[in-house]
Scaffold this motif. Structure first.
Motif, PDB file in Angstrom:
ATOM      1  N   ALA A 123     -21.111 -75.654 -36.859  1.00 51.31           N
ATOM      2  CA  ALA A 123     -21.046 -74.191 -36.866  1.00 51.31           C
ATOM      3  C   ALA A 123     -22.094 -73.571 -35.957  1.00 51.31           C
ATOM      4  O   ALA A 123     -21.898 -72.468 -35.435  1.00 51.31           O
ATOM      5  N   ILE A 124     -23.212 -74.283 -35.727  1.00 48.44           N
ATOM      6  CA  ILE A 124     -24.290 -73.750 -34.898  1.00 48.44           C
ATOM      7  C   ILE A 124     -24.135 -74.161 -33.437  1.00 48.44           C
ATOM      8  O   ILE A 124     -24.380 -73.357 -32.528  1.00 48.44           O
ATOM      9  N   ALA A 125     -23.717 -75.424 -33.198  1.00 44.40           N
ATOM     10  CA  ALA A 125     -23.753 -75.970 -31.837  1.00 44.40           C
ATOM     11  C   ALA A 125     -22.393 -76.046 -31.146  1.00 44.40           C
ATOM     12  O   ALA A 125     -22.342 -76.029 -29.925  1.00 44.40           O
ATOM     13  N   VAL A 126     -21.306 -76.139 -31.901  1.00 42.65           N
ATOM     14  CA  VAL A 126     -19.988 -76.333 -31.287  1.00 42.65           C
ATOM     15  C   VAL A 126     -19.132 -75.071 -31.374  1.00 42.65           C
ATOM     16  O   VAL A 126     -18.467 -74.699 -30.399  1.00 42.65           O
ATOM     17  N   THR A 169     -14.085 -77.006 -24.586  1.00 42.79           N
ATOM     18  CA  THR A 169     -15.000 -77.554 -25.597  1.00 42.79           C
ATOM     19  C   THR A 169     -14.727 -79.037 -25.831  1.00 42.79           C
ATOM     20  O   THR A 169     -15.660 -79.848 -25.912  1.00 42.79           O
ATOM     21  N   ALA A 170     -13.453 -79.403 -25.940  1.00 42.74           N
ATOM     22  CA  ALA A 170     -13.112 -80.812 -26.116  1.00 42.74           C
ATOM     23  C   ALA A 170     -13.533 -81.644 -24.907  1.00 42.74           C
ATOM     24  O   ALA A 170     -14.021 -82.774 -25.054  1.00 42.74           O
ATOM     25  N   THR A 218     -22.874 -80.156 -26.199  1.00 49.63           N
ATOM     26  CA  THR A 218     -22.549 -78.727 -26.282  1.00 49.63           C
ATOM     27  C   THR A 218     -23.795 -77.886 -26.572  1.00 49.63           C
ATOM     28  O   THR A 218     -23.930 -76.766 -26.064  1.00 49.63           O
ATOM     29  N   ALA A 219     -24.708 -78.419 -27.379  1.00 46.54           N
ATOM     30  CA  ALA A 219     -25.951 -77.695 -27.644  1.00 46.54           C
ATOM     31  C   ALA A 219     -26.779 -77.545 -26.365  1.00 46.54           C
ATOM     32  O   ALA A 219     -27.395 -76.497 -26.127  1.00 46.54           O
ATOM     33  N   GLY A 220     -26.797 -78.591 -25.522  1.00 46.51           N
ATOM     34  CA  GLY A 220     -27.507 -78.492 -24.252  1.00 46.51           C
ATOM     35  C   GLY A 220     -26.920 -77.433 -23.342  1.00 46.51           C
ATOM     36  O   GLY A 220     -27.657 -76.719 -22.648  1.00 46.51           O
ATOM     37  N   LEU A 272     -34.515 -78.212 -28.781  1.00 50.80           N
ATOM     38  CA  LEU A 272     -33.622 -79.340 -28.537  1.00 50.80           C
ATOM     39  C   LEU A 272     -34.394 -80.654 -28.430  1.00 50.80           C
ATOM     40  O   LEU A 272     -33.989 -81.677 -29.005  1.00 50.80           O
ATOM     41  N   GLU A 273     -35.510 -80.641 -27.728  1.00 48.33           N
ATOM     42  CA  GLU A 273     -36.319 -81.858 -27.594  1.00 48.33           C
ATOM     43  C   GLU A 273     -36.926 -82.266 -28.937  1.00 48.33           C
ATOM     44  O   GLU A 273     -36.981 -83.465 -29.273  1.00 48.33           O
ATOM     45  N   LEU A 274     -37.372 -81.287 -29.706  1.00 41.72           N
ATOM     46  CA  LEU A 274     -37.938 -81.604 -31.023  1.00 41.72           C
ATOM     47  C   LEU A 274     -36.879 -82.184 -31.958  1.00 41.72           C
ATOM     48  O   LEU A 274     -37.188 -83.049 -32.783  1.00 41.72           O
ATOM     49  N   PHE A 275     -35.639 -81.728 -31.832  1.00 30.32           N
ATOM     50  CA  PHE A 275     -34.578 -82.278 -32.673  1.00 30.32           C
ATOM     51  C   PHE A 275     -34.329 -83.750 -32.335  1.00 30.32           C
ATOM     52  O   PHE A 275     -34.177 -84.584 -33.236  1.00 30.32           O
ATOM     53  N   VAL A 276     -34.282 -84.075 -31.048  1.00 28.58           N
ATOM     54  CA  VAL A 276     -34.071 -85.476 -30.645  1.00 28.58           C
ATOM     55  C   VAL A 276     -35.221 -86.351 -31.131  1.00 28.58           C
ATOM     56  O   VAL A 276     -35.010 -87.465 -31.654  1.00 28.58           O
TER      57      VAL A 276
END
Length: 315
Positions: free
Chosen positions: A185-188, A200-201, A247-249, A267-271
């Motif tokens: 719901a947040i990234a896609v 998107t696909a 998609t988030a990138g 994004l880097e902190l999530f990885v």
């Protein structure tokens, strides 16, 4: 004796008033004009015809409405009672029985994936829910075989790469569907609202395939050169993280100014957090972290600049 006819008398000259229209047409014209004149009431003998002023209408009392306000005509002066006007019936709402404090905001409702606004995201979440329920309630023998065939490990990538690449993105390793629903719901879903389901696909699966190949080809080379044991070719490698990180990138790349810097840091902190909380000492966690970094930066550096100038999809 010669008989002569009497000299006729000279005709009178026709005036300018009688030389224009023939007599017959003038009479018809006069009749038409008289037909348009509405005869007024004949005053009784002995009275004088005096124009009377138009009667004034008293202002409406409370609870009443002038007819000219209803019909939009300045000559309508009738007075209608307020209860005589037809009021539209209110629409019944399914949230009427829900307390006001429990009702969700409309802005939050628009963020939830739906089959109309985000068909790809909604359908993908439904498919992931089905496979998660199969892992949770299905037989362990059946689910074990399905996961072994769908894994993008070195063994499957060498024997049937297309099947492994297509089916590995439809499973969740730990079976936790709800956190992935929030992530989608947040990234896609925002990505699909802007660029549509087909694009998107394309971005989602291209990131999944690229990150998988970038991580599994070195593992296959290390196994072939006997640096890694052959058991490393049987690691279970499934999930959807490569796709939604791509998609988030792209979404981070579409930001500008300080918002883009904050998005890149998040994004880097999530990885890094996924790598730290998994098992940093294992080789499988290192391979997964490298795949996450490849997927995120593929969307940030490759897809992002390409899609920045693409117009938003009309809804």
């Amino acid at each position: 004796m010669t008989l002569r006819e009497p000299t006729p008398a000279p005709r009178p000259a026709r005036s300018a008033a009688t030389t224009g229209t023939p007599r017959k047409r003038r009479s018809l014209t006069w009749l038409r004009r008289q037909a348009h004149v509405q005869p007024g009431p004949i005053p009784p003998p002995g009275t004088t015809d005096v124009l009377e002023p138009a009667p004034t209408v008293a202002p409406p009392q409370s609870g009443e409405t002038l007819l000219e306000d209803v019909l939009g005509s300045p000559t309508a002066t009738a007075v209608l009672a307020e209860n005589a006007l037809v009021q539209p019936a209110p629409r019944p709402s399914f949230l009427a029985a829900v307390p006001a404090g429990w009702r969700p905001k409309r802005a939050w409702l628009s963020l939830i994936p739906s089959p109309r606004s985000t068909p790809f995201t909604f359908g993908y979440l439904v498919l992931l829910l089905g496979t998660s329920l199969l892992i949770r309630f299905g037989s362990s023998k059946l689910t074990g075989k399905l996961l072994a065939v769908s894994s993008t490990d070195a063994h499957n990538m060498a024997r049937h790469p297309l099947t492994a690449l297509l089916t590995s993105a439809f499973w969740i390793a730990d079976g936790g569907w709800l956190p992935y629903a929030v992530i989608f719901a947040i990234a896609v879903a925002p990505f699909e609202r802007r660029f549509g389901g087909l694009r998107t696909a394309l971005v989602f699966f291209s990131g999944h395939v690229l990150a998988t190949i970038a991580t599994e080809l070195p593992v296959m080379a290390l196994i072939h050169s006997d640096v890694l044991p052959h058991s490393a070719g049987r690691w279970l490698d499934i999930g959807v993280s490569y796709g939604f990180l791509t998609t988030a990138g792209v979404l981070v790349a579409l930001l500008s100014g300080r918002a883009r810097i904050a998005g890149i840091v998040a994004l880097e902190l999530f990885v890094i957090s996924v790598y730290v909380t998994d098992d940093p000492a294992s080789l499988a966690s290192v391979v997964t972290a490298v795949g996450h970094a490849c997927a995120a930066h593929f969307g940030l550096l490759i897809w992002g600049p390409r899609l920045r100038s693409v117009a938003r999809v009309a809804r």
